[in-house]
Scaffold this active site. Structure first.
Site, PDB file in Angstrom:
ATOM      1  N   SER A  50       7.836 -17.105  31.868  1.00 29.57           N
ATOM      2  CA  SER A  50       8.065 -17.034  30.427  1.00 29.57           C
ATOM      3  C   SER A  50       9.492 -17.491  30.094  1.00 29.57           C
ATOM      4  O   SER A  50       9.835 -18.619  30.419  1.00 29.57           O
ATOM      5  CB  SER A  50       7.776 -15.602  29.954  1.00 29.57           C
ATOM      6  OG  SER A  50       7.608 -15.559  28.559  1.00 29.57           O
ATOM      7  N   ASP A  76      -3.721 -16.581  28.500  1.00 27.58           N
ATOM      8  CA  ASP A  76      -2.425 -16.319  27.874  1.00 27.58           C
ATOM      9  C   ASP A  76      -2.491 -16.560  26.370  1.00 27.58           C
ATOM     10  O   ASP A  76      -2.875 -17.641  25.920  1.00 27.58           O
ATOM     11  CB  ASP A  76      -1.383 -17.237  28.513  1.00 27.58           C
ATOM     12  CG  ASP A  76       0.038 -16.808  28.227  1.00 27.58           C
ATOM     13  OD1 ASP A  76       0.280 -16.172  27.188  1.00 27.58           O
ATOM     14  OD2 ASP A  76       0.913 -17.108  29.044  1.00 27.58           O
ATOM     15  N   HIS A 135      -0.689 -13.319  29.337  1.00 27.15           N
ATOM     16  CA  HIS A 135       0.723 -13.610  29.604  1.00 27.15           C
ATOM     17  C   HIS A 135       1.289 -12.696  30.693  1.00 27.15           C
ATOM     18  O   HIS A 135       2.038 -13.135  31.560  1.00 27.15           O
ATOM     19  CB  HIS A 135       1.517 -13.435  28.302  1.00 27.15           C
ATOM     20  CG  HIS A 135       2.847 -14.124  28.307  1.00 27.15           C
ATOM     21  ND1 HIS A 135       2.978 -15.491  28.446  1.00 27.15           N
ATOM     22  CD2 HIS A 135       4.118 -13.644  28.188  1.00 27.15           C
ATOM     23  CE1 HIS A 135       4.271 -15.822  28.407  1.00 27.15           C
ATOM     24  NE2 HIS A 135       4.979 -14.712  28.258  1.00 27.15           N
TER      25      HIS A 135
END
Lengths: 394, 394
Positions: A177, A340, A373
């Site tokens: 991320s 995600d 995610h």
């Protein structure tokens, strides 16, 4: 469609794989580093910038075995290991980093650095300079006078520390991320230094939707009257806005399949929502309880600064993503997560296509696990072999 | 993956198709209907329940040409047509309903009814009884004393009006999102009456993730101090909580591709976010401005009640979705939207699989357009042929 069913079927296997790759946990030590007169991209000079860092493994004689891990938005440099054997939890990527693991610290010297404006300001193991730090010019917290920082600023901070350690070559940069943004930015900013990048749940730039999603999370804080334009350190914290914001972040970071798995039985038993509009389902309440609990440990301003870093991310920070890709010399491993809802695989695919168009070396694989995610952290063990192979290839 | 690229490529075609299906707009009239002593599923009796309704086309002599349209959460019975020729906009499904259109009002008598607890309480063309209505027992607004209502309650309300009109057969029920829940519930509650159901961006039951997503939108209102447990009609409205809630709903209802298309140029020109943490991108600000504007037109309590209706939805409202499917005799057309982030196609697929397992007649097609959930309204024209064919089949 088939992928979706595939991913769910393989859930048990994924978790098993995560567990089997979870071996010995090393003891790590937290260190501090101070940079004087650090100049940000926006042109502000910070007289003193403190960061914490930790490492695992041994730097070889040619200093060519270095892997730099950058952390996610709410994370810290605690990528693996424990500070004390009694610590309840090891660092977040202990699944894959350690002696004999996918990122083998018997071979590699792995290090990670707390970001500037790190949100974990109350964590005694985190060292950072950000809006909650004292501005030496005023003797008060910076608040929103702290300069906006970008992924490139973080790279520059890390570069100073690496130079101090005499490191001029990175076997790999890697992160999930926000950590992916910084890892990729390294390869554009210092193409001669970076041999490989592992981007987990990442993309090449924040598209408009990402900017808006992150923007609404930030707005929850800015709309809290206690935020007071960032000047809250002497009064009440914008805790409600922070909890509101985190509840939406947590909702987005975990895909539907995960909720189904975790809360199905609980929600099915809830009778209150059927008879009282003031009550809600256990899954909603637990997300909120968690958000309220976590809101107390993070500094809202710092969180805002890192949301902004993510909103502003475009590889190379130039006029276009294509221009940012141009200087890359590193091999790139892209690991998006199938479900995600923050950085969807379609964003990673767009980036892959642009890399291929410029003849860059790309390996693309998807994490198949039900959390979305969050799988960039908790299901990373399912990609241990892919990561290990990518790191060992010459 | 191919679907994603396909959908985006076909964006222009979709919009074109939407426009070409947009023909003559009819004039419609709003009517009122009062039900006395209506008993809800939760066991409460409402002494008086007022609903508004409108229709288009002519009821045939056998009363067998009726199509009942149920509206989405923030919608009204204004499914098509205009009240006055000067109205800026026609009803939301004017793309497909009207003389000579996919739902041809030269053939069918199409009607729609404002839901109980309709959120458009300030709209002079909407008639509803809900938490903002006066409770005859106290002389004050019901507030949260209004009973929780379900999709089945709405079906029962609609059934009373249809009985009053002498209608015992429905050629079809149809609706998007919450309107899909009600349309499907009809076929489980009154299987002998309903011949066809068209479910647009719908599913068979709210899974845990849906319950949680809708729950966090509700929590934004309940956490606003002005909400005051629903007793705000004599004071300040929980406008901040309502705007907060709507900003997240709007974010989810429009997919990333839509944001890219709409805001790319604007966001790229924004320099303020780079230098001032207090500023945000135009796309975030516009979502918020829209949310603030819309927050002023909806009643927050009513919105909470309809969010709850959606959270509680499970076809048949029995112990399992399978049990709710069992009585169905209608043919079902399922039209999910490829990029939907509220009711994702995987939810609709799960429902389809359960229908097939019980040998029900199902037609499944996907809307390929870039807006996600919102495409159930704005891209419905791309499925005009599918809808028309489904309605005409014997």
């Amino acid at each position: 469609m088939k992928h979706r069913i595939f991913a769910f079927t393989f859930f048990v296997i994924c978790i098993f794989s995560t567990i089997t790759s979870y071996g010995e946990t090393a003891i790590v030590e937290k260190k501090k580093f101070v940079i004087e007169n650090f100049k940000t991209m926006s042109g502000t000079t910070l007289p003193e910038l403190l960061v914490g860092w930790q490492s695992m493994g041994t730097l070889n004689s040619t200093k060519s075995n270095v892997i730099l891990v950058s952390h996610y938005l709410l994370g810290t440099s605690h990528f693996a290991g424990k500070y004390n054997p009694d610590d309840k939890r090891a660092g977040y990527w202990d699944y894959i980093i350690g002696p004999g693991k996918a990122v083998d610290t018997n071979k590699y010297f792995v290090l990670s650095i707390d970001s500037p404006a790190n949100a974990n300001t109350k964590n005694p193991n985190v060292f950072t300079t950000g809006p909650a730090s004292i501005n030496p010019e005023t003797g008060k917290q910076y608040g929103t006078d702290f300069p906006v920082i970008t992924a490139r600023d973080v790279v520059n901070v890390q570069h100073v520390l690496l130079s101090h350690l005499g490191i001029n070559e990175l076997h790999a940069t890697m992160g999930a991320s926000m950590g992916s943004h910084i890892s990729l930015e390294w390869a554009s900013a210092f193409p001669e230094m970076v041999k490989r990048v592992i981007s987990v749940v990442g993309h090449g730039e924040s598209n408009v939707w990402s900017q808006t999603q992150l923007g609404t999370w930030g707005a929850s804080i800015r709309n809290d009257p206690n935020w007071n334009k960032g000047d809250y350190y002497d009064g009440a914290y914008p805790s409600d806005g922070m909890a509101e914001s985190l509840s939406h972040l947590f909702l987005a970071a975990n895909h539907g399949h995960a909720y189904e798995k975790k809360f199905k039985a609980a929600n099915a038993q809830n009778r209150e929502p059927w008879i009282d509009i003031k009550e809600d389902f256990e899954s909603t309440n637990l997300i909120y309880d968690l958000a309220v609990k976590r809101a107390a440990i993070y500094d809202p301003n710092s969180y805002l600064y890192l949301l902004r870093l993510c909103q502003l991310f475009r590889l190379g920070h130039g006029d276009s993503l294509e221009a940012g890709i141009k200087p890359l010399k590193a091999k790139i491993l892209l690991l998006p997560s199938e479900f995600d809802e923050i950085i969807g695989p379609y964003m990673t695919e767009n980036f892959r296509n642009l890399l291929i168009r410029q003849n860059k070396h790309v390996v693309y694989d998807e994490i198949y696990a039900p959390w979305g995610h969050l799988d960039g952290i908790i299901a990373i063990g399912t990609k241990a072999d892919v990561i290990s192979k990518f790191l060992d290839e010459t």
